[in-house]
Design a protein around this motif. Structure first.
Motif, PDB file in Angstrom:
ATOM      1  N   GLU A 270      12.505  56.137  34.309  1.00  8.02           N
ATOM      2  CA  GLU A 270      13.773  55.693  33.711  1.00  8.02           C
ATOM      3  C   GLU A 270      14.635  55.915  32.781  1.00  8.02           C
ATOM      4  OE1 GLU A 270      10.347  54.080  30.729  1.00  8.02           O
ATOM      5  OE2 GLU A 270      12.117  53.188  29.176  1.00  8.02           O
ATOM      6  N   ILE A 271      15.837  55.814  33.330  1.00  7.19           N
ATOM      7  CA  ILE A 271      17.824  56.548  32.636  1.00  7.19           C
ATOM      8  C   ILE A 271      17.564  55.747  31.195  1.00  7.19           C
ATOM      9  CG2 ILE A 271      19.514  56.132  33.135  1.00  7.19           C
ATOM     10  CD1 ILE A 271      19.121  56.274  35.844  1.00  7.19           C
ATOM     11  N   LEU A 272      17.640  57.070  30.552  1.00 10.32           N
ATOM     12  CA  LEU A 272      18.131  56.531  28.711  1.00 10.32           C
ATOM     13  C   LEU A 272      19.306  56.765  28.695  1.00 10.32           C
ATOM     14  CD1 LEU A 272      14.911  58.134  27.096  1.00 10.32           C
ATOM     15  CD2 LEU A 272      14.952  55.886  27.643  1.00 10.32           C
ATOM     16  N   ASN A 273      20.082  58.408  29.611  1.00 11.01           N
ATOM     17  CA  ASN A 273      20.670  58.643  29.531  1.00 11.01           C
ATOM     18  C   ASN A 273      21.769  58.637  30.372  1.00 11.01           C
ATOM     19  OD1 ASN A 273      23.722  59.427  27.687  1.00 11.01           O
ATOM     20  ND2 ASN A 273      22.257  60.131  26.065  1.00 11.01           N
ATOM     21  N   HIS A 274      22.790  59.175  30.900  1.00  9.96           N
ATOM     22  CA  HIS A 274      23.589  60.199  31.551  1.00  9.96           C
ATOM     23  C   HIS A 274      25.286  60.878  31.303  1.00  9.96           C
ATOM     24  CE1 HIS A 274      25.642  56.329  32.502  1.00  9.96           C
ATOM     25  NE2 HIS A 274      26.957  57.562  33.182  1.00  9.96           N
ATOM     26  N   GLU A 275      25.313  61.482  32.115  1.00 10.75           N
ATOM     27  CA  GLU A 275      26.107  62.418  31.249  1.00 10.75           C
ATOM     28  C   GLU A 275      26.714  63.156  32.776  1.00 10.75           C
ATOM     29  OE1 GLU A 275      26.696  66.072  28.771  1.00 10.75           O
ATOM     30  OE2 GLU A 275      24.935  66.188  29.675  1.00 10.75           O
ATOM     31  N   VAL A 276      28.327  62.781  32.663  1.00 11.77           N
ATOM     32  CA  VAL A 276      29.332  63.564  34.060  1.00 11.77           C
ATOM     33  C   VAL A 276      29.718  64.710  33.184  1.00 11.77           C
ATOM     34  CG1 VAL A 276      31.199  62.311  36.215  1.00 11.77           C
ATOM     35  CG2 VAL A 276      28.846  60.877  34.814  1.00 11.77           C
ATOM     36  N   LYS A 277      29.897  65.379  33.527  1.00 12.01           N
ATOM     37  CA  LYS A 277      30.799  66.722  34.092  1.00 12.01           C
ATOM     38  C   LYS A 277      31.535  67.269  35.018  1.00 12.01           C
ATOM     39  CE  LYS A 277      27.534  69.201  30.814  1.00 12.01           C
ATOM     40  NZ  LYS A 277      27.550  70.860  30.435  1.00 12.01           N
ATOM     41  N   PHE A 278      32.742  66.796  34.689  1.00 11.42           N
ATOM     42  CA  PHE A 278      34.004  67.787  35.691  1.00 11.42           C
ATOM     43  C   PHE A 278      33.626  68.725  35.232  1.00 11.42           C
ATOM     44  CE2 PHE A 278      33.905  62.985  35.728  1.00 11.42           C
ATOM     45  CZ  PHE A 278      33.640  62.677  36.927  1.00 11.42           C
TER      46      PHE A 278
ATOM     47  N   HIS B 165      31.648  68.367  40.020  1.00 11.51           N
ATOM     48  CA  HIS B 165      31.433  67.137  39.062  1.00 11.51           C
ATOM     49  C   HIS B 165      29.750  67.497  39.382  1.00 11.51           C
ATOM     50  CE1 HIS B 165      31.670  63.832  41.796  1.00 11.51           C
ATOM     51  NE2 HIS B 165      30.804  64.091  41.404  1.00 11.51           N
ATOM     52  N   GLU B 166      29.350  66.859  38.086  1.00 11.19           N
ATOM     53  CA  GLU B 166      28.301  66.561  37.848  1.00 11.19           C
ATOM     54  C   GLU B 166      27.433  65.848  37.478  1.00 11.19           C
ATOM     55  OE1 GLU B 166      24.841  70.706  36.492  1.00 11.19           O
ATOM     56  OE2 GLU B 166      26.839  70.193  34.527  1.00 11.19           O
ATOM     57  N   VAL B 167      26.813  65.455  37.874  1.00 10.83           N
ATOM     58  CA  VAL B 167      25.712  64.412  36.767  1.00 10.83           C
ATOM     59  C   VAL B 167      24.153  64.352  36.863  1.00 10.83           C
ATOM     60  CG1 VAL B 167      25.693  61.349  37.191  1.00 10.83           C
ATOM     61  CG2 VAL B 167      27.207  62.595  38.603  1.00 10.83           C
ATOM     62  N   LYS B 168      24.279  64.108  35.122  1.00 12.80           N
ATOM     63  CA  LYS B 168      22.811  64.200  34.729  1.00 12.80           C
ATOM     64  C   LYS B 168      21.988  63.277  34.408  1.00 12.80           C
ATOM     65  CE  LYS B 168      22.943  69.290  33.297  1.00 12.80           C
ATOM     66  NZ  LYS B 168      22.922  70.238  31.985  1.00 12.80           N
ATOM     67  N   PHE B 169      21.080  62.793  34.486  1.00 11.11           N
ATOM     68  CA  PHE B 169      20.848  62.266  33.932  1.00 11.11           C
ATOM     69  C   PHE B 169      19.681  62.379  33.113  1.00 11.11           C
ATOM     70  CE2 PHE B 169      22.044  60.409  37.883  1.00 11.11           C
ATOM     71  CZ  PHE B 169      23.050  59.335  37.519  1.00 11.11           C
ATOM     72  N   THR B 170      19.073  62.091  31.941  1.00 10.99           N
ATOM     73  CA  THR B 170      18.668  62.293  31.701  1.00 10.99           C
ATOM     74  C   THR B 170      17.039  60.922  30.931  1.00 10.99           C
ATOM     75  OG1 THR B 170      19.529  61.891  29.210  1.00 10.99           O
ATOM     76  CG2 THR B 170      18.684  64.707  30.012  1.00 10.99           C
ATOM     77  N   GLY B 171      15.918  61.192  30.950  1.00  7.93           N
ATOM     78  CA  GLY B 171      15.173  59.700  30.872  1.00  7.93           C
ATOM     79  C   GLY B 171      13.727  60.035  31.230  1.00  7.93           C
TER      80      GLY B 171
END
Lengths: 154, 154
Positions: B127-135, A131-137
DNA sequence: TTCGTTGCAAATATTTTGCAAGTTC
DNA sequence: GAACTTGCAAAATATTTGCAACGAA
Protein backbone atom coordinates in the motif's frame (compact mmCIF):
# COMPACT_ATOMS: atom_id res chain seq x y z
CA UNK A 1 -4.37 31.25 11.64
CA UNK A 2 -3.16 28.56 13.97
CA UNK A 3 -6.58 26.99 14.16
CA UNK A 4 -5.59 24.35 11.70
CA UNK A 5 -2.69 23.42 13.95
CA UNK A 6 -4.83 23.34 17.08
CA UNK A 7 -7.44 21.19 15.38
CA UNK A 8 -4.88 18.79 14.05
CA UNK A 9 -3.16 18.49 17.41
CA UNK A 10 -6.38 18.01 19.28
CA UNK A 11 -7.61 15.44 16.78
CA UNK A 12 -4.49 13.44 17.57
CA UNK A 13 -4.66 13.91 21.30
CA UNK A 14 -1.94 16.52 21.67
CA UNK A 15 -1.94 19.89 23.32
CA UNK A 16 -1.35 23.24 21.69
CA UNK A 17 1.68 24.97 23.13
CA UNK A 18 3.58 28.16 22.40
CA UNK A 19 6.50 26.05 21.23
CA UNK A 20 4.44 24.11 18.74
CA UNK A 21 2.79 27.26 17.45
CA UNK A 22 6.16 28.89 17.01
CA UNK A 23 7.58 25.98 15.03
CA UNK A 24 4.43 25.93 12.91
CA UNK A 25 4.76 29.63 12.17
CA UNK A 26 8.38 29.30 11.14
CA UNK A 27 7.48 26.46 8.83
CA UNK A 28 4.64 28.48 7.30
CA UNK A 29 6.92 31.43 6.72
CA UNK A 30 9.32 29.13 4.90
CA UNK A 31 6.81 27.14 2.90
CA UNK A 32 9.00 26.40 -0.07
CA UNK A 33 12.25 25.78 1.75
CA UNK A 34 13.70 22.67 3.28
CA UNK A 35 14.72 23.77 6.73
CA UNK A 36 16.79 21.53 8.94
CA UNK A 37 16.00 21.15 12.60
CA UNK A 38 18.87 23.43 13.44
CA UNK A 39 17.78 26.03 10.86
CA UNK A 40 14.43 26.13 12.57
CA UNK A 41 16.04 26.30 15.98
CA UNK A 42 18.22 29.21 14.91
CA UNK A 43 15.30 31.16 13.52
CA UNK A 44 13.36 30.56 16.71
CA UNK A 45 16.27 31.75 18.84
CA UNK A 46 15.57 35.25 17.58
CA UNK A 47 11.92 35.00 18.50
CA UNK A 48 11.88 33.06 21.73
CA UNK A 49 15.34 32.09 22.98
CA UNK A 50 13.89 30.09 25.83
CA UNK A 51 12.81 27.26 23.54
CA UNK A 52 15.30 24.40 23.64
CA UNK A 53 16.50 22.40 20.68
CA UNK A 54 15.16 19.16 22.13
CA UNK A 55 11.70 20.64 21.89
CA UNK A 56 12.26 21.47 18.24
CA UNK A 57 13.32 17.90 17.58
CA UNK A 58 10.32 16.54 19.44
CA UNK A 59 7.93 18.94 17.75
CA UNK A 60 9.11 18.07 14.26
CA UNK A 61 8.86 14.36 14.98
CA UNK A 62 5.33 14.94 16.17
CA UNK A 63 4.47 17.12 13.17
CA UNK A 64 5.70 14.40 10.87
CA UNK A 65 3.63 11.86 12.71
CA UNK A 66 0.40 13.81 12.35
CA UNK A 67 1.15 14.52 8.70
CA UNK A 68 1.75 18.23 9.08
CA UNK A 69 5.22 18.15 7.60
CA UNK A 70 7.16 16.07 5.14
CA UNK A 71 10.61 14.99 6.19
CA UNK A 72 13.25 15.11 3.50
CA UNK A 73 16.49 13.24 3.66
CA UNK A 74 18.89 14.75 1.21
CA UNK A 75 21.76 12.79 2.61
CA UNK A 76 23.54 15.91 3.79
CA UNK A 77 23.55 14.93 7.43
CA UNK A 78 20.36 16.74 8.33
CA UNK A 79 16.72 15.94 8.47
CA UNK A 80 14.84 18.65 6.62
CA UNK A 81 11.21 19.58 6.91
CA UNK A 82 8.64 21.09 4.63
CA UNK A 83 5.13 21.99 5.62
CA UNK A 84 2.31 20.23 3.85
CA UNK A 85 -0.83 22.11 2.97
CA UNK A 86 -4.05 20.54 4.20
CA UNK A 87 -5.74 20.01 0.84
CA UNK A 88 -3.06 19.30 -1.70
CA UNK A 89 -2.71 15.77 -2.88
CA UNK A 90 0.21 16.72 -5.07
CA UNK A 91 2.36 17.27 -2.02
CA UNK A 92 3.06 13.64 -1.73
CA UNK A 93 5.27 13.91 -4.76
CA UNK A 94 8.74 15.10 -4.00
CA UNK A 95 11.11 15.27 -6.91
CA UNK A 96 14.49 16.83 -6.51
CA UNK A 97 17.74 17.19 -8.33
CA UNK A 98 20.74 16.79 -6.08
CA UNK A 99 24.04 18.11 -7.37
CA UNK A 100 26.80 15.69 -6.47
CA UNK A 101 29.34 18.47 -6.56
CA UNK A 102 27.89 21.48 -4.78
CA UNK A 103 25.07 19.71 -2.99
CA UNK A 104 22.51 22.12 -4.36
CA UNK A 105 18.95 20.92 -4.32
CA UNK A 106 16.73 21.90 -7.22
CA UNK A 107 13.04 21.25 -7.07
CA UNK A 108 11.27 19.64 -9.97
CA UNK A 109 7.91 21.29 -10.26
CA UNK A 110 6.41 18.99 -12.83
CA UNK A 111 5.36 15.47 -12.15
CA UNK A 112 7.53 13.72 -14.65
CA UNK A 113 7.19 10.04 -14.47
CA UNK A 114 7.77 8.99 -18.02
CA UNK A 115 10.73 9.64 -20.21
CA UNK A 116 11.75 11.76 -17.30
CA UNK A 117 15.50 11.74 -17.46
CA UNK A 118 15.63 13.18 -20.95
CA UNK A 119 13.17 15.87 -20.09
CA UNK A 120 14.94 16.80 -16.90
CA UNK A 121 18.32 16.92 -18.54
CA UNK A 122 16.99 19.37 -21.10
CA UNK A 123 14.65 21.37 -18.94
CA UNK A 124 16.93 21.81 -15.97
CA UNK A 125 20.23 21.54 -17.78
CA UNK A 126 21.16 18.96 -15.20
CA UNK A 127 23.39 16.03 -16.04
CA UNK A 128 21.78 13.02 -14.43
CA UNK A 129 24.18 10.42 -13.14
CA UNK A 130 21.75 8.43 -11.10
CA UNK A 131 18.23 8.32 -9.96
CA UNK A 132 16.41 6.66 -7.18
CA UNK A 133 12.76 6.09 -6.53
CA UNK A 134 11.49 5.37 -3.08
CA UNK A 135 8.01 4.26 -2.22
CA UNK A 136 6.93 4.29 1.36
CA UNK A 137 3.81 2.59 2.54
CA UNK A 138 2.62 -0.53 4.28
CA UNK A 139 3.75 -3.96 3.21
CA UNK A 140 1.48 -6.96 2.83
CA UNK A 141 2.63 -8.57 6.07
CA UNK A 142 1.98 -5.47 8.13
CA UNK A 143 -1.47 -5.15 6.65
CA UNK A 144 -2.24 -8.77 7.45
CA UNK A 145 -1.02 -8.20 10.96
CA UNK A 146 -3.24 -5.15 11.29
CA UNK A 147 -6.25 -7.23 10.29
CA UNK A 148 -5.36 -9.86 12.89
CA UNK A 149 -4.92 -7.27 15.60
CA UNK A 150 -8.24 -5.78 14.66
CA UNK A 151 -9.92 -9.15 15.11
CA UNK A 152 -8.38 -9.64 18.54
CA UNK A 153 -9.56 -6.28 19.78
CA UNK A 154 -13.18 -7.04 18.95
CA UNK B 1 39.13 -12.75 -8.87
CA UNK B 2 40.24 -9.55 -7.22
CA UNK B 3 41.88 -8.34 -10.39
CA UNK B 4 38.94 -6.12 -11.12
CA UNK B 5 39.41 -4.51 -7.72
CA UNK B 6 43.14 -4.05 -8.17
CA UNK B 7 42.66 -2.55 -11.61
CA UNK B 8 39.98 -0.18 -10.40
CA UNK B 9 42.04 0.92 -7.42
CA UNK B 10 45.17 1.40 -9.49
CA UNK B 11 43.28 3.33 -12.15
CA UNK B 12 42.25 5.75 -9.42
CA UNK B 13 45.65 5.98 -7.77
CA UNK B 14 44.95 3.77 -4.78
CA UNK B 15 46.79 0.77 -3.43
CA UNK B 16 45.48 -2.74 -3.02
CA UNK B 17 45.48 -3.88 0.58
CA UNK B 18 44.28 -6.93 2.44
CA UNK B 19 41.64 -4.79 4.09
CA UNK B 20 40.23 -3.56 0.81
CA UNK B 21 40.26 -7.04 -0.68
CA UNK B 22 38.44 -8.37 2.37
CA UNK B 23 35.71 -5.76 2.17
CA UNK B 24 35.37 -6.41 -1.55
CA UNK B 25 34.99 -10.14 -0.94
CA UNK B 26 32.33 -9.63 1.68
CA UNK B 27 30.42 -7.37 -0.68
CA UNK B 28 30.69 -9.92 -3.49
CA UNK B 29 29.42 -12.68 -1.25
CA UNK B 30 26.42 -10.50 -0.39
CA UNK B 31 25.67 -9.19 -3.86
CA UNK B 32 21.95 -8.79 -3.43
CA UNK B 33 21.90 -7.53 0.13
CA UNK B 34 22.18 -4.05 1.56
CA UNK B 35 24.82 -4.39 4.23
CA UNK B 36 25.48 -1.59 6.66
CA UNK B 37 29.01 -0.62 7.58
CA UNK B 38 28.61 -2.43 10.84
CA UNK B 39 27.20 -5.54 9.17
CA UNK B 40 30.31 -5.66 7.06
CA UNK B 41 32.52 -5.02 10.06
CA UNK B 42 30.87 -7.85 11.99
CA UNK B 43 31.31 -10.31 9.13
CA UNK B 44 34.93 -9.32 8.79
CA UNK B 45 35.52 -9.79 12.52
CA UNK B 46 35.17 -13.54 11.95
CA UNK B 47 37.70 -13.48 9.15
CA UNK B 48 40.30 -10.98 10.25
CA UNK B 49 39.60 -9.45 13.66
CA UNK B 50 42.55 -7.13 13.33
CA UNK B 51 40.74 -4.89 10.86
CA UNK B 52 39.31 -1.83 12.56
CA UNK B 53 35.93 -0.31 11.91
CA UNK B 54 37.48 3.00 10.84
CA UNK B 55 39.10 1.15 7.98
CA UNK B 56 35.76 -0.28 6.93
CA UNK B 57 34.27 3.20 6.92
CA UNK B 58 37.19 4.57 4.92
CA UNK B 59 37.12 1.67 2.50
CA UNK B 60 33.42 1.99 1.77
CA UNK B 61 33.75 5.73 1.23
CA UNK B 62 36.53 5.02 -1.21
CA UNK B 63 34.59 2.26 -2.94
CA UNK B 64 31.70 4.61 -3.41
CA UNK B 65 34.00 7.23 -4.81
CA UNK B 66 35.44 4.91 -7.46
CA UNK B 67 31.99 3.62 -8.33
CA UNK B 68 32.45 0.13 -6.99
CA UNK B 69 29.50 0.31 -4.66
CA UNK B 70 26.19 2.08 -4.46
CA UNK B 71 25.33 3.67 -1.17
CA UNK B 72 21.75 3.34 -0.06
CA UNK B 73 20.12 5.53 2.50
CA UNK B 74 17.01 3.86 3.74
CA UNK B 75 16.62 6.31 6.54
CA UNK B 76 17.13 3.66 9.18
CA UNK B 77 20.21 5.25 10.70
CA UNK B 78 22.72 3.32 8.65
CA UNK B 79 24.48 3.77 5.40
CA UNK B 80 24.09 0.60 3.39
CA UNK B 81 26.18 -0.62 0.51
CA UNK B 82 25.60 -2.75 -2.50
CA UNK B 83 28.27 -3.82 -4.96
CA UNK B 84 27.87 -2.72 -8.55
CA UNK B 85 28.80 -5.05 -11.35
CA UNK B 86 31.25 -3.63 -13.89
CA UNK B 87 29.07 -3.86 -16.98
CA UNK B 88 25.49 -3.38 -15.92
CA UNK B 89 23.85 -0.13 -16.77
CA UNK B 90 20.70 -1.22 -15.03
CA UNK B 91 22.43 -0.96 -11.69
CA UNK B 92 21.89 2.72 -11.64
CA UNK B 93 18.22 2.11 -11.03
CA UNK B 94 17.37 1.49 -7.44
CA UNK B 95 13.73 1.08 -6.68
CA UNK B 96 12.64 0.00 -3.27
CA UNK B 97 9.55 -0.33 -1.20
CA UNK B 98 10.04 0.80 2.37
CA UNK B 99 7.49 -0.35 4.88
CA UNK B 100 6.68 2.46 7.25
CA UNK B 101 5.70 0.02 9.96
CA UNK B 102 8.29 -2.75 10.07
CA UNK B 103 10.99 -1.01 8.08
CA UNK B 104 11.31 -3.90 5.68
CA UNK B 105 12.89 -3.11 2.35
CA UNK B 106 11.53 -4.85 -0.70
CA UNK B 107 13.34 -4.59 -3.99
CA UNK B 108 11.47 -3.76 -7.13
CA UNK B 109 13.00 -5.81 -9.89
CA UNK B 110 11.22 -4.21 -12.80
CA UNK B 111 11.94 -0.76 -14.09
CA UNK B 112 8.56 0.77 -13.60
CA UNK B 113 8.44 4.35 -14.57
CA UNK B 114 4.92 4.78 -15.81
CA UNK B 115 1.68 4.01 -14.11
CA UNK B 116 3.98 2.62 -11.51
CA UNK B 117 2.05 3.03 -8.32
CA UNK B 118 -0.88 0.98 -9.51
CA UNK B 119 1.35 -1.75 -10.76
CA UNK B 120 3.37 -1.87 -7.59
CA UNK B 121 0.34 -1.92 -5.38
CA UNK B 122 -0.97 -4.91 -7.23
CA UNK B 123 2.25 -6.73 -7.92
CA UNK B 124 3.79 -6.36 -4.49
CA UNK B 125 0.61 -6.05 -2.50
CA UNK B 126 2.12 -2.95 -1.02
CA UNK B 127 0.00 0.00 0.00
CA UNK B 128 1.84 3.05 -1.23
CA UNK B 129 1.51 6.10 0.98
CA UNK B 130 4.21 8.17 -0.57
CA UNK B 131 6.91 8.09 -3.14
CA UNK B 132 10.02 10.02 -3.76
CA UNK B 133 12.26 10.30 -6.76
CA UNK B 134 15.80 11.49 -6.42
CA UNK B 135 18.09 12.34 -9.27
CA UNK B 136 21.75 12.85 -8.58
CA UNK B 137 24.05 14.40 -11.11
CA UNK B 138 25.80 17.61 -11.94
CA UNK B 139 23.95 20.89 -12.06
CA UNK B 140 24.36 23.50 -14.78
CA UNK B 141 26.48 25.81 -12.62
CA UNK B 142 28.93 23.09 -11.67
CA UNK B 143 29.30 22.12 -15.30
CA UNK B 144 29.97 25.72 -16.27
CA UNK B 145 32.52 25.95 -13.52
CA UNK B 146 34.20 22.79 -14.74
CA UNK B 147 34.52 24.29 -18.20
CA UNK B 148 36.09 27.44 -16.74
CA UNK B 149 38.51 25.45 -14.64
CA UNK B 150 39.44 23.44 -17.70
CA UNK B 151 40.28 26.64 -19.56
CA UNK B 152 42.47 27.95 -16.74
CA UNK B 153 44.50 24.76 -16.59
CA UNK B 154 45.43 24.91 -20.27
C1' DT C 1 -5.77 18.91 39.21
C1' DT C 2 -4.11 15.85 35.89
C1' DC C 3 -1.27 14.62 32.49
C1' DG C 4 1.11 16.05 28.61
C1' DT C 5 5.11 19.07 27.56
C1' DT C 6 9.36 21.54 28.15
C1' DG C 7 14.34 22.65 29.20
C1' DC C 8 18.45 21.23 30.50
C1' DA C 9 22.10 18.22 30.56
C1' DA C 10 23.68 13.84 29.89
C1' DA C 11 23.53 9.91 27.00
C1' DT C 12 23.40 7.60 22.33
C1' DA C 13 24.91 6.25 18.09
C1' DT C 14 27.07 6.68 13.84
C1' DT C 15 30.78 8.44 11.48
C1' DT C 16 35.19 11.04 11.16
C1' DT C 17 39.83 12.27 12.32
C1' DG C 18 44.76 12.70 14.28
C1' DC C 19 48.68 10.35 14.54
C1' DA C 20 52.16 6.89 15.03
C1' DA C 21 53.18 2.49 13.14
C1' DG C 22 52.79 -0.54 9.31
C1' DT C 23 52.41 -1.77 4.26
C1' DT C 24 52.41 -1.36 -0.73
C1' DC C 25 54.62 -0.42 -4.92
C1' DG D 1 62.16 4.61 0.53
C1' DA D 2 58.23 7.49 -0.34
C1' DA D 3 53.63 7.77 -0.06
C1' DC D 4 49.62 5.68 1.09
C1' DT D 5 47.03 3.02 4.53
C1' DT D 6 45.83 1.19 8.91
C1' DG D 7 44.43 0.77 13.90
C1' DC D 8 43.44 2.82 17.87
C1' DA D 9 41.39 6.08 20.57
C1' DA D 10 39.49 10.42 20.82
C1' DA D 11 36.54 13.73 18.62
C1' DA D 12 32.71 15.31 16.16
C1' DT D 13 27.92 15.47 14.99
C1' DA D 14 23.09 14.83 14.97
C1' DT D 15 19.59 13.14 17.64
C1' DT D 16 17.38 11.08 21.80
C1' DT D 17 16.30 10.60 26.59
C1' DG D 18 15.68 11.08 31.85
C1' DC D 19 13.79 13.86 34.95
C1' DA D 20 12.15 17.66 37.61
C1' DA D 21 9.61 21.78 36.79
C1' DC D 22 6.01 23.78 34.11
C1' DG D 23 1.68 24.66 31.60
C1' DA D 24 -2.65 23.47 29.06
C1' DA D 25 -7.21 21.76 29.33
Amino acid sequence: MAEYLTDLLEKNGYKTTIQRKTVYEVLCENKDKHLSTEDIYNIIQNVNPKIGIATIYRTLLLFEDIGLVYRHNFDDGFQRYEILSPHSSEVHQHHHLLCKQCGKIIEVKEDLMNSLEEIIEKQYNFEILNHEVKFTGICAQCRDKEKEDGRKET
